[in-house]
Design an enzyme around this catalytic site. Structure first.
Site, PDB file in Angstrom:
ATOM      1  N   GLY A  62     -36.613  95.845 126.074  1.00 15.82           N
ATOM      2  CA  GLY A  62     -37.353  94.592 126.020  1.00 15.82           C
ATOM      3  C   GLY A  62     -36.550  93.508 125.336  1.00 15.82           C
ATOM      4  O   GLY A  62     -35.645  93.802 124.544  1.00 15.82           O
ATOM      5  N   GLN A 120     -34.772  85.863 120.990  1.00 14.86           N
ATOM      6  CA  GLN A 120     -33.590  86.718 120.880  1.00 14.86           C
ATOM      7  C   GLN A 120     -32.405  86.194 121.683  1.00 14.86           C
ATOM      8  O   GLN A 120     -31.287  86.671 121.522  1.00 14.86           O
ATOM      9  CB  GLN A 120     -33.927  88.147 121.328  1.00 14.86           C
ATOM     10  CG  GLN A 120     -34.922  88.825 120.392  1.00 14.86           C
ATOM     11  CD  GLN A 120     -35.192  90.242 120.836  1.00 14.86           C
ATOM     12  OE1 GLN A 120     -35.959  90.478 121.756  1.00 14.86           O
ATOM     13  NE2 GLN A 120     -34.522  91.205 120.213  1.00 14.86           N
ATOM     14  N   CYS A 142     -34.684  97.474 117.660  1.00 16.89           N
ATOM     15  CA  CYS A 142     -34.694  96.113 118.195  1.00 16.89           C
ATOM     16  C   CYS A 142     -33.256  95.675 118.434  1.00 16.89           C
ATOM     17  O   CYS A 142     -32.389  95.924 117.592  1.00 16.89           O
ATOM     18  CB  CYS A 142     -35.382  95.196 117.180  1.00 16.89           C
ATOM     19  SG  CYS A 142     -35.434  93.470 117.702  1.00 16.89           S
ATOM     20  N   LEU A 143     -33.001  95.027 119.556  1.00 14.99           N
ATOM     21  CA  LEU A 143     -31.640  94.575 119.857  1.00 14.99           C
ATOM     22  C   LEU A 143     -31.147  93.552 118.837  1.00 14.99           C
ATOM     23  O   LEU A 143     -29.943  93.341 118.707  1.00 14.99           O
ATOM     24  CB  LEU A 143     -31.574  93.980 121.267  1.00 14.99           C
ATOM     25  CG  LEU A 143     -31.760  94.986 122.418  1.00 14.99           C
ATOM     26  CD1 LEU A 143     -31.796  94.263 123.751  1.00 14.99           C
ATOM     27  CD2 LEU A 143     -30.678  96.053 122.406  1.00 14.99           C
ATOM     28  N   HIS A 160     -44.318  94.923 120.618  1.00 13.21           N
ATOM     29  CA  HIS A 160     -43.080  94.562 119.916  1.00 13.21           C
ATOM     30  C   HIS A 160     -42.563  93.205 120.397  1.00 13.21           C
ATOM     31  O   HIS A 160     -42.231  92.329 119.588  1.00 13.21           O
ATOM     32  CB  HIS A 160     -42.042  95.664 120.165  1.00 13.21           C
ATOM     33  CG  HIS A 160     -40.692  95.399 119.562  1.00 13.21           C
ATOM     34  ND1 HIS A 160     -40.156  96.170 118.551  1.00 13.21           N
ATOM     35  CD2 HIS A 160     -39.766  94.437 119.843  1.00 13.21           C
ATOM     36  CE1 HIS A 160     -38.955  95.676 118.231  1.00 13.21           C
ATOM     37  NE2 HIS A 160     -38.685  94.635 119.002  1.00 13.21           N
ATOM     38  N   GLU A 161     -42.519  93.034 121.719  1.00 14.30           N
ATOM     39  CA  GLU A 161     -41.963  91.782 122.262  1.00 14.30           C
ATOM     40  C   GLU A 161     -42.894  90.597 121.999  1.00 14.30           C
ATOM     41  O   GLU A 161     -42.428  89.495 121.709  1.00 14.30           O
ATOM     42  CB  GLU A 161     -41.667  91.913 123.754  1.00 14.30           C
ATOM     43  CG  GLU A 161     -40.652  93.008 124.107  1.00 14.30           C
ATOM     44  CD  GLU A 161     -39.370  92.947 123.289  1.00 14.30           C
ATOM     45  OE1 GLU A 161     -38.958  91.851 122.893  1.00 14.30           O
ATOM     46  OE2 GLU A 161     -38.793  94.020 123.028  1.00 14.30           O
ATOM     47  N   HIS A 170     -42.349  89.174 118.636  1.00  8.79           N
ATOM     48  CA  HIS A 170     -41.191  88.276 118.536  1.00  8.79           C
ATOM     49  C   HIS A 170     -41.603  86.821 118.770  1.00  8.79           C
ATOM     50  O   HIS A 170     -41.015  85.902 118.198  1.00  8.79           O
ATOM     51  CB  HIS A 170     -40.128  88.637 119.583  1.00  8.79           C
ATOM     52  CG  HIS A 170     -39.166  89.710 119.139  1.00  8.79           C
ATOM     53  ND1 HIS A 170     -38.298  89.544 118.092  1.00  8.79           N
ATOM     54  CD2 HIS A 170     -38.917  90.943 119.639  1.00  8.79           C
ATOM     55  CE1 HIS A 170     -37.563  90.644 117.948  1.00  8.79           C
ATOM     56  NE2 HIS A 170     -37.914  91.515 118.874  1.00  8.79           N
TER      57      HIS A 170
HETATM   58 NI    NI Z   1     -37.083  93.373 119.227  1.00  9.04          NI
END
Ligand code: NI
Length: 152
Positions: A46, A51, A88-89, A130-131, A134
């Site tokens: 995701g 991000q 998380c990226l 999660h997304e 963000h």
């Molecule tokens: Ni994330």
């Protein structure tokens, strides 16, 4: 399509609240395409607007079988509770236990502005939550009950 730079923890943009998308135009389509390419090339499941440096309410998710593009998404129903590990990226190499709903229903718009609803369970529900966090400037670490050892 073009891969974009992934913003890492510490950059204040990850802490800001995103604005809704108002124009469903070519720029939005390019952003969504680029976000998917960026997510896949980083082996993520995701990615959210902030991000890639965009304070817009856009999310891409693929937990293995389908690419979801969510514009202006909103959780409209949820059930159950499940604790699981999350990364998380934007926080490479870090993992934590986070409790999320076991099932969620999300309302969103596609790249053309058509409203739809999608349901997710387990990992997909976790990815939605999660997304969407963000988009509010929230990282999983903020709500993790426990951080785990780095795995690499
Ligand atoms: Ni994330």
């Amino acid at each position: 399509m073009a891969k974009r730079q992934i913003v890492k923890e510490g950059d204040p943009i990850l802490r800001k609240k995103c604005r809704p998308v108002e124009k469903f135009d070519d720029r939005l389509a390019i952003l969504l395409d680029d976000m998917a390419e960026t997510m896949y090339s980083a082996n993520g499941v995701g990615l959210a607007g902030p991000q890639v440096g965009m304070l817009r309410r856009v999310v891409v998710i693929d937990t293995g079988d389908h690419l979801y593009e969510l514009v202006n998404p909103r959780i409209i129903d949820s059930a159950g509770s499940e604790s699981g590990s999350e990364g998380c990226l934007s926080c490479p190499g870090e993992w934590g236990m986070v409790t999320r709903p076991k099932w969620v229903k999300v309302e969103a718009y596609d790249r053309h502005g058509n409203r739809f609803e999608v349901e997710g369970e387990d990992l997909l529900a976790r990815a939605f939550c999660h997304e969407l966090d963000h988009l509010e400037g929230v990282l999983f670490k903020d709500i993790a009950t426990e951080m785990l050892e780095e795995d690499q």
